[in-house]
Design a protein around this motif. Structure first.
Motif, PDB file in Angstrom:
ATOM      1  N   LYS A 187      -1.247  -1.328  -8.835  1.00 52.61           N
ATOM      2  CA  LYS A 187      -0.632  -2.611  -9.352  1.00 52.61           C
ATOM      3  C   LYS A 187       0.587  -2.077 -10.466  1.00 52.61           C
ATOM      4  O   LYS A 187       1.528  -2.576 -10.405  1.00 52.61           O
ATOM      5  CB  LYS A 187      -1.479  -3.658  -9.996  1.00 52.61           C
ATOM      6  CG  LYS A 187      -0.949  -4.976 -10.485  1.00 52.61           C
ATOM      7  CD  LYS A 187      -2.023  -5.775 -10.979  1.00 52.61           C
ATOM      8  CE  LYS A 187      -1.782  -7.017 -10.665  1.00 52.61           C
ATOM      9  NZ  LYS A 187      -2.983  -7.888 -11.316  1.00 52.61           N
ATOM     10  N   ASP A 201       4.622   1.068  -9.848  1.00 57.96           N
ATOM     11  CA  ASP A 201       5.961   1.193  -9.800  1.00 57.96           C
ATOM     12  C   ASP A 201       6.603   0.394 -10.907  1.00 57.96           C
ATOM     13  O   ASP A 201       7.989   0.203 -10.753  1.00 57.96           O
ATOM     14  CB  ASP A 201       6.271   0.238  -8.224  1.00 57.96           C
ATOM     15  CG  ASP A 201       5.805  -1.209  -8.191  1.00 57.96           C
ATOM     16  OD1 ASP A 201       4.865  -1.404  -9.115  1.00 57.96           O
ATOM     17  OD2 ASP A 201       6.865  -1.723  -8.033  1.00 57.96           O
ATOM     18  N   TRP A 227      -1.013  -4.224  -3.762  1.00 62.88           N
ATOM     19  CA  TRP A 227       0.194  -3.629  -4.407  1.00 62.88           C
ATOM     20  C   TRP A 227       0.997  -2.798  -3.783  1.00 62.88           C
ATOM     21  O   TRP A 227       2.397  -2.779  -4.110  1.00 62.88           O
ATOM     22  CB  TRP A 227      -0.253  -3.186  -5.910  1.00 62.88           C
ATOM     23  CG  TRP A 227      -1.153  -4.266  -6.376  1.00 62.88           C
ATOM     24  CD1 TRP A 227      -2.497  -4.418  -6.575  1.00 62.88           C
ATOM     25  CD2 TRP A 227      -0.931  -5.620  -6.698  1.00 62.88           C
ATOM     26  NE1 TRP A 227      -3.019  -5.556  -6.870  1.00 62.88           N
ATOM     27  CE2 TRP A 227      -1.929  -6.303  -6.897  1.00 62.88           C
ATOM     28  CE3 TRP A 227       0.440  -6.195  -6.868  1.00 62.88           C
ATOM     29  CZ2 TRP A 227      -1.857  -7.953  -7.514  1.00 62.88           C
ATOM     30  CZ3 TRP A 227       0.341  -7.580  -7.221  1.00 62.88           C
ATOM     31  CH2 TRP A 227      -0.576  -8.273  -7.650  1.00 62.88           C
ATOM     32  N   LEU A 228       0.603  -1.882  -2.960  1.00 57.90           N
ATOM     33  CA  LEU A 228       1.358  -1.079  -2.101  1.00 57.90           C
ATOM     34  C   LEU A 228       2.289  -1.986  -1.220  1.00 57.90           C
ATOM     35  O   LEU A 228       3.495  -1.460  -0.998  1.00 57.90           O
ATOM     36  CB  LEU A 228       0.754   0.161  -1.428  1.00 57.90           C
ATOM     37  CG  LEU A 228      -0.144   1.085  -2.386  1.00 57.90           C
ATOM     38  CD1 LEU A 228      -1.262   1.737  -1.538  1.00 57.90           C
ATOM     39  CD2 LEU A 228       0.683   1.913  -3.135  1.00 57.90           C
ATOM     40  N   TYR A 250       4.894  -3.445  -3.171  1.00 56.99           N
ATOM     41  CA  TYR A 250       5.949  -2.712  -3.619  1.00 56.99           C
ATOM     42  C   TYR A 250       6.861  -2.412  -2.271  1.00 56.99           C
ATOM     43  O   TYR A 250       8.251  -2.519  -2.164  1.00 56.99           O
ATOM     44  CB  TYR A 250       5.592  -1.390  -3.956  1.00 56.99           C
ATOM     45  CG  TYR A 250       6.624  -0.626  -4.377  1.00 56.99           C
ATOM     46  CD1 TYR A 250       7.704  -0.659  -5.296  1.00 56.99           C
ATOM     47  CD2 TYR A 250       7.165   0.551  -3.399  1.00 56.99           C
ATOM     48  CE1 TYR A 250       8.786   0.137  -5.305  1.00 56.99           C
ATOM     49  CE2 TYR A 250       8.250   1.283  -3.602  1.00 56.99           C
ATOM     50  CZ  TYR A 250       9.047   1.166  -4.520  1.00 56.99           C
ATOM     51  OH  TYR A 250       9.993   2.118  -4.844  1.00 56.99           O
ATOM     52  N   ARG A 251       6.380  -2.219  -1.007  1.00 57.96           N
ATOM     53  CA  ARG A 251       6.986  -1.844   0.198  1.00 57.96           C
ATOM     54  C   ARG A 251       7.858  -3.126   0.628  1.00 57.96           C
ATOM     55  O   ARG A 251       8.937  -2.762   0.989  1.00 57.96           O
ATOM     56  CB  ARG A 251       6.011  -1.591   1.110  1.00 57.96           C
ATOM     57  CG  ARG A 251       6.658  -0.885   2.469  1.00 57.96           C
ATOM     58  CD  ARG A 251       5.576  -0.299   3.665  1.00 57.96           C
ATOM     59  NE  ARG A 251       4.485  -1.220   3.418  1.00 57.96           N
ATOM     60  CZ  ARG A 251       3.304  -1.148   3.315  1.00 57.96           C
ATOM     61  NH1 ARG A 251       2.995   0.037   2.399  1.00 57.96           N
ATOM     62  NH2 ARG A 251       2.291  -1.913   3.521  1.00 57.96           N
ATOM     63  N   ASP A 268       3.548  -9.839  -0.591  1.00 57.20           N
ATOM     64  CA  ASP A 268       3.170  -8.512  -0.295  1.00 57.20           C
ATOM     65  C   ASP A 268       3.399  -8.518   1.286  1.00 57.20           C
ATOM     66  O   ASP A 268       2.285  -7.774   2.035  1.00 57.20           O
ATOM     67  CB  ASP A 268       1.559  -8.288  -0.844  1.00 57.20           C
ATOM     68  CG  ASP A 268       0.581  -9.423  -0.245  1.00 57.20           C
ATOM     69  OD1 ASP A 268       1.149 -10.710   0.079  1.00 57.20           O
ATOM     70  OD2 ASP A 268      -0.469  -9.168  -0.281  1.00 57.20           O
ATOM     71  N   GLY A 277       9.167  -5.149  -3.944  1.00 52.05           N
ATOM     72  CA  GLY A 277       9.653  -4.257  -4.878  1.00 52.05           C
ATOM     73  C   GLY A 277      10.996  -3.319  -4.550  1.00 52.05           C
ATOM     74  O   GLY A 277      11.594  -3.253  -5.104  1.00 52.05           O
ATOM     75  N   LEU A 278      10.623  -2.523  -3.583  1.00 50.96           N
ATOM     76  CA  LEU A 278      11.746  -1.907  -2.991  1.00 50.96           C
ATOM     77  C   LEU A 278      12.796  -2.535  -2.528  1.00 50.96           C
ATOM     78  O   LEU A 278      14.094  -1.915  -2.779  1.00 50.96           O
ATOM     79  CB  LEU A 278      10.997  -0.878  -1.741  1.00 50.96           C
ATOM     80  CG  LEU A 278      11.907   0.032  -1.070  1.00 50.96           C
ATOM     81  CD1 LEU A 278      12.445   0.913  -2.058  1.00 50.96           C
ATOM     82  CD2 LEU A 278      11.057   0.620   0.138  1.00 50.96           C
ATOM     83  N   ARG A 314       7.549  -8.872 -13.769  1.00 55.50           N
ATOM     84  CA  ARG A 314       6.285  -9.590 -13.137  1.00 55.50           C
ATOM     85  C   ARG A 314       5.320  -9.907 -14.230  1.00 55.50           C
ATOM     86  O   ARG A 314       5.102  -9.167 -15.344  1.00 55.50           O
ATOM     87  CB  ARG A 314       5.715  -8.392 -12.250  1.00 55.50           C
ATOM     88  CG  ARG A 314       6.460  -7.970 -11.133  1.00 55.50           C
ATOM     89  CD  ARG A 314       5.722  -7.055 -10.230  1.00 55.50           C
ATOM     90  NE  ARG A 314       4.722  -6.193 -10.742  1.00 55.50           N
ATOM     91  CZ  ARG A 314       4.295  -4.919 -10.178  1.00 55.50           C
ATOM     92  NH1 ARG A 314       5.259  -4.616  -9.095  1.00 55.50           N
ATOM     93  NH2 ARG A 314       3.384  -4.304 -10.583  1.00 55.50           N
ATOM     94  N   LYS A 366      14.603  -3.003  -5.808  1.00 59.60           N
ATOM     95  CA  LYS A 366      15.313  -1.848  -6.179  1.00 59.60           C
ATOM     96  C   LYS A 366      16.507  -1.702  -5.332  1.00 59.60           C
ATOM     97  O   LYS A 366      17.756  -1.266  -5.961  1.00 59.60           O
ATOM     98  CB  LYS A 366      14.307  -0.592  -6.194  1.00 59.60           C
ATOM     99  CG  LYS A 366      13.347  -0.757  -7.447  1.00 59.60           C
ATOM    100  CD  LYS A 366      12.509   0.289  -7.132  1.00 59.60           C
ATOM    101  CE  LYS A 366      11.375   0.566  -8.169  1.00 59.60           C
ATOM    102  NZ  LYS A 366      11.507   1.101  -9.535  1.00 59.60           N
TER     103      LYS A 366
END
Length: 171
Positions: free
Chosen positions: A147, A150, A109-110, A113-114, A70, A117-118, A129, A121
């Motif tokens: 969580k 995404d 979790w944001l 992703y930032r 994160d 996760g991003l 996960r 992608k």
């Protein structure tokens, strides 16, 4: 973890996985924060009938020392590992151990992703996960609601009987 290891090997071998034929072998990077490679993973792979010759597309990072996923540093370190192993699929086991922030906070979790996760992608790398449910399985996974914001699918495995041998897997 046992089921995910079997799926990861199947995807790396172009086998039948969950009733579906994988159309080609994929390079898998398994990032494991929980299981001991000598005490757990080796014996599990042997019990599945796999030896070193079957595992050339499966790369395993056990108890990695990378930064939390994160964070910017963690995402960049994971992306470097993906590049080094030319991974097309990444498994994180277990995601709550891969982050520094509070599991119950949406900001964790944001940020995951930032920063991670991003990036995956954008690199067209599939991310799987693993997570654990809370004490009350009917409430789903534990942690903040962001969580699962995404993810494309959530598979839940639960015991059908009080014994350890019968499970249900549903999407």
């Amino acid at each position: 973890s046992l089921l995910m290891l079997e799926i990861a090997v199947g995807v790396s071998l172009r086998a039948v996985v969950l009733g579906h034929q994988v159309h080609r072998p994929f390079r898998v990077l398994y990032v494991d924060f929980e299981n001991d490679p000598k005490g757990d993973i080796r014996s599990r792979l042997q019990a599945m009938g796999h030896g070193p010759a079957d595992l050339e597309n499966l790369h395993y990072l056990s108890f990695p020392t990378m930064a939390a996923l994160d964070s910017k540093a963690g995402g960049e370190q994971l992306l470097s590992a993906i590049a080094a192993y030319q991974a097309e699929v990444v498994v994180i086991d277990t995601v709550s151990r891969a982050v520094k922030g509070d599991e119950n906070e949406n900001d964790t979790w944001l940020a995951f992703y930032r920063h991670t996760g991003l990036l995956l992608k954008q690199a067209q790398v599939a991310l799987i996960r693993l997570d654990h449910s809370g004490k009350d399985e009917t409430k789903g996974q534990r942690g903040g609601s962001a969580k699962s914001g995404d993810v494309d699918a959530i598979w839940r495995m639960s015991k059908v009987t009080t014994g350890d041998s019968v499970f249900s897997l549903e999407c």
